[in-house]
Design a protein around this motif. Structure first.
Motif, PDB file in Angstrom:
ATOM      1  N   UNK A 126       1.138  -1.016  -0.088  1.00 59.27           N
ATOM      2  CA  UNK A 126      -0.206  -0.021  -0.085  1.00 59.27           C
ATOM      3  C   UNK A 126       0.842   1.055   0.065  1.00 59.27           C
ATOM      4  N   UNK A 127       0.904   1.841  -0.888  1.00 59.84           N
ATOM      5  CA  UNK A 127       1.809   3.056  -1.344  1.00 59.84           C
ATOM      6  C   UNK A 127       1.492   4.279  -0.077  1.00 59.84           C
ATOM      7  N   UNK A 128       0.285   4.444   0.149  1.00 58.17           N
ATOM      8  CA  UNK A 128      -0.160   5.372   1.306  1.00 58.17           C
ATOM      9  C   UNK A 128       0.359   5.042   2.460  1.00 58.17           C
ATOM     10  N   UNK A 129       0.139   3.661   2.767  1.00 57.29           N
ATOM     11  CA  UNK A 129       0.842   3.162   4.017  1.00 57.29           C
ATOM     12  C   UNK A 129       2.476   3.292   4.118  1.00 57.29           C
ATOM     13  N   UNK A 137       7.535   6.111  -7.895  1.00 55.45           N
ATOM     14  CA  UNK A 137       7.099   7.236  -7.932  1.00 55.45           C
ATOM     15  C   UNK A 137       6.284   7.740  -6.471  1.00 55.45           C
ATOM     16  N   UNK A 138       5.517   7.002  -5.951  1.00 51.60           N
ATOM     17  CA  UNK A 138       4.717   7.393  -4.581  1.00 51.60           C
ATOM     18  C   UNK A 138       5.950   7.277  -3.713  1.00 51.60           C
ATOM     19  N   UNK A 139       6.924   6.885  -3.561  1.00 53.86           N
ATOM     20  CA  UNK A 139       7.714   7.007  -2.364  1.00 53.86           C
ATOM     21  C   UNK A 139       8.606   8.392  -2.354  1.00 53.86           C
ATOM     22  N   UNK A 140       8.440   9.030  -3.688  1.00 51.56           N
ATOM     23  CA  UNK A 140       9.347  10.119  -3.944  1.00 51.56           C
ATOM     24  C   UNK A 140       9.157  11.212  -2.558  1.00 51.56           C
TER      25      UNK A 140
END
Length: 154
Positions: free
Chosen positions: A81-84, A108-111
Protein backbone atom coordinates in the motif's frame (compact mmCIF):
# COMPACT_ATOMS: atom_id res chain seq x y z
CA UNK A 1 19.05 -16.80 -4.55
CA UNK A 2 20.28 -17.16 -0.96
CA UNK A 3 23.75 -16.03 -2.06
CA UNK A 4 22.26 -12.90 -3.69
CA UNK A 5 20.18 -12.24 -0.58
CA UNK A 6 23.21 -12.59 1.69
CA UNK A 7 25.25 -10.32 -0.58
CA UNK A 8 22.48 -7.71 -0.69
CA UNK A 9 22.07 -7.77 3.08
CA UNK A 10 25.81 -7.46 3.63
CA UNK A 11 25.99 -4.58 1.15
CA UNK A 12 23.19 -2.75 2.96
CA UNK A 13 25.05 -2.92 6.23
CA UNK A 14 28.47 -2.21 4.77
CA UNK A 15 27.14 0.97 3.25
CA UNK A 16 24.54 1.71 5.89
CA UNK A 17 26.09 0.72 9.19
CA UNK A 18 29.82 0.34 9.10
CA UNK A 19 30.18 3.76 7.52
CA UNK A 20 26.91 5.18 8.76
CA UNK A 21 26.46 8.86 8.95
CA UNK A 22 23.91 11.60 9.01
CA UNK A 23 24.05 14.61 6.76
CA UNK A 24 23.63 17.89 8.54
CA UNK A 25 22.34 21.12 7.07
CA UNK A 26 19.45 22.15 4.85
CA UNK A 27 21.49 22.45 1.66
CA UNK A 28 21.88 19.17 -0.24
CA UNK A 29 25.44 20.24 -1.10
CA UNK A 30 26.41 20.50 2.57
CA UNK A 31 27.82 17.18 3.66
CA UNK A 32 29.05 17.36 7.21
CA UNK A 33 29.40 13.77 8.29
CA UNK A 34 28.80 12.36 11.75
CA UNK A 35 30.12 8.80 12.03
CA UNK A 36 28.40 6.31 14.31
CA UNK A 37 29.29 2.80 15.39
CA UNK A 38 26.81 0.08 14.36
CA UNK A 39 25.76 -0.32 18.01
CA UNK A 40 24.73 3.35 18.12
CA UNK A 41 22.50 3.19 15.04
CA UNK A 42 18.76 3.06 14.67
CA UNK A 43 17.89 1.77 11.21
CA UNK A 44 14.41 2.29 9.77
CA UNK A 45 13.31 -0.41 7.35
CA UNK A 46 10.24 -0.23 5.11
CA UNK A 47 9.46 -3.41 3.17
CA UNK A 48 6.88 -3.31 0.37
CA UNK A 49 5.21 -6.55 1.50
CA UNK A 50 5.97 -9.43 3.79
CA UNK A 51 3.63 -11.65 1.73
CA UNK A 52 6.58 -12.34 -0.58
CA UNK A 53 9.09 -14.94 0.70
CA UNK A 54 12.01 -13.00 -0.82
CA UNK A 55 11.21 -9.92 1.28
CA UNK A 56 10.63 -12.04 4.39
CA UNK A 57 14.15 -13.46 3.90
CA UNK A 58 15.51 -9.97 3.28
CA UNK A 59 14.01 -8.70 6.54
CA UNK A 60 15.36 -11.73 8.42
CA UNK A 61 18.83 -11.09 6.98
CA UNK A 62 18.71 -7.45 8.01
CA UNK A 63 17.55 -8.37 11.53
CA UNK A 64 20.19 -11.10 11.92
CA UNK A 65 23.03 -8.83 10.85
CA UNK A 66 21.70 -6.02 13.03
CA UNK A 67 21.61 -8.36 16.02
CA UNK A 68 25.23 -9.38 15.39
CA UNK A 69 26.26 -5.71 15.36
CA UNK A 70 24.02 -4.48 18.19
CA UNK A 71 22.11 -2.24 15.78
CA UNK A 72 18.50 -1.33 16.56
CA UNK A 73 16.02 -2.00 13.74
CA UNK A 74 12.56 -0.52 13.29
CA UNK A 75 10.98 -2.56 10.51
CA UNK A 76 7.56 -1.96 8.97
CA UNK A 77 5.48 -3.85 6.39
CA UNK A 78 3.79 -1.52 3.86
CA UNK A 79 1.40 -4.34 2.87
CA UNK A 80 1.76 -3.29 -0.79
CA UNK A 81 0.00 0.00 0.00
CA UNK A 82 1.75 3.17 -1.21
CA UNK A 83 -0.10 5.46 1.22
CA UNK A 84 0.75 3.19 4.17
CA UNK A 85 4.39 3.06 3.13
CA UNK A 86 4.63 6.84 2.84
CA UNK A 87 3.06 7.21 6.30
CA UNK A 88 5.34 4.49 7.72
CA UNK A 89 8.47 6.21 6.39
CA UNK A 90 7.26 9.58 7.69
CA UNK A 91 6.78 7.95 11.12
CA UNK A 92 10.30 6.52 11.00
CA UNK A 93 11.65 9.97 10.13
CA UNK A 94 9.76 11.50 13.08
CA UNK A 95 11.22 8.79 15.36
CA UNK A 96 14.70 10.03 14.38
CA UNK A 97 16.17 6.98 12.66
CA UNK A 98 19.77 7.36 11.53
CA UNK A 99 19.31 5.73 8.13
CA UNK A 100 16.42 4.37 6.06
CA UNK A 101 16.34 1.15 4.06
CA UNK A 102 13.32 1.31 1.76
CA UNK A 103 11.95 -1.33 -0.60
CA UNK A 104 9.43 0.90 -2.40
CA UNK A 105 5.98 -0.34 -3.33
CA UNK A 106 6.09 2.24 -6.13
CA UNK A 107 9.06 4.32 -7.33
CA UNK A 108 6.95 7.40 -7.91
CA UNK A 109 4.79 7.25 -4.79
CA UNK A 110 7.80 6.96 -2.44
CA UNK A 111 9.38 10.18 -3.73
CA UNK A 112 7.82 12.56 -1.14
CA UNK A 113 8.98 10.33 1.73
CA UNK A 114 12.51 10.14 0.31
CA UNK A 115 12.58 13.91 -0.10
CA UNK A 116 11.37 14.32 3.51
CA UNK A 117 14.22 12.12 4.69
CA UNK A 118 16.64 14.15 2.57
CA UNK A 119 15.38 17.37 4.16
CA UNK A 120 16.08 15.91 7.62
CA UNK A 121 19.55 14.72 6.59
CA UNK A 122 18.67 11.02 6.85
CA UNK A 123 20.48 8.86 4.28
CA UNK A 124 18.26 6.58 2.19
CA UNK A 125 19.19 3.23 0.67
CA UNK A 126 16.61 1.67 -1.63
CA UNK A 127 16.19 -2.06 -2.14
CA UNK A 128 15.01 -3.75 -5.35
CA UNK A 129 13.42 -0.54 -6.69
CA UNK A 130 14.58 3.04 -6.45
CA UNK A 131 12.80 6.35 -6.09
CA UNK A 132 12.05 8.52 -9.11
CA UNK A 133 13.34 11.54 -7.25
CA UNK A 134 15.16 12.49 -4.10
CA UNK A 135 18.72 11.67 -3.10
CA UNK A 136 19.47 7.96 -2.74
CA UNK A 137 22.74 6.89 -1.11
CA UNK A 138 22.64 3.47 -2.82
CA UNK A 139 20.33 1.07 -4.64
CA UNK A 140 20.72 -2.62 -3.87
CA UNK A 141 19.01 -4.65 -6.57
CA UNK A 142 19.41 -7.79 -8.61
CA UNK A 143 20.16 -7.70 -12.32
CA UNK A 144 16.93 -9.14 -13.72
CA UNK A 145 18.31 -9.34 -17.26
CA UNK A 146 21.23 -11.45 -16.06
CA UNK A 147 18.84 -13.50 -13.91
CA UNK A 148 16.69 -14.20 -16.97
CA UNK A 149 19.75 -15.24 -18.96
CA UNK A 150 20.84 -17.61 -16.20
CA UNK A 151 17.33 -19.10 -16.00
CA UNK A 152 17.24 -19.54 -19.78
CA UNK A 153 20.62 -21.28 -19.74
CA UNK A 154 19.49 -23.56 -16.94
Amino acid sequence: MKKLLSLATAALFLVGCEQAFTLEGEDANVQEVTEKAPSELVVGVSISTLNNPFFVSLEEGINNLAEENGTKIKSLDAQNDTAKQTNDVDDLIQQGVDILLINPVDSSAITPAVESANAKGIPVITIDRSSESGKILALVASDNVEGGEIAAEY
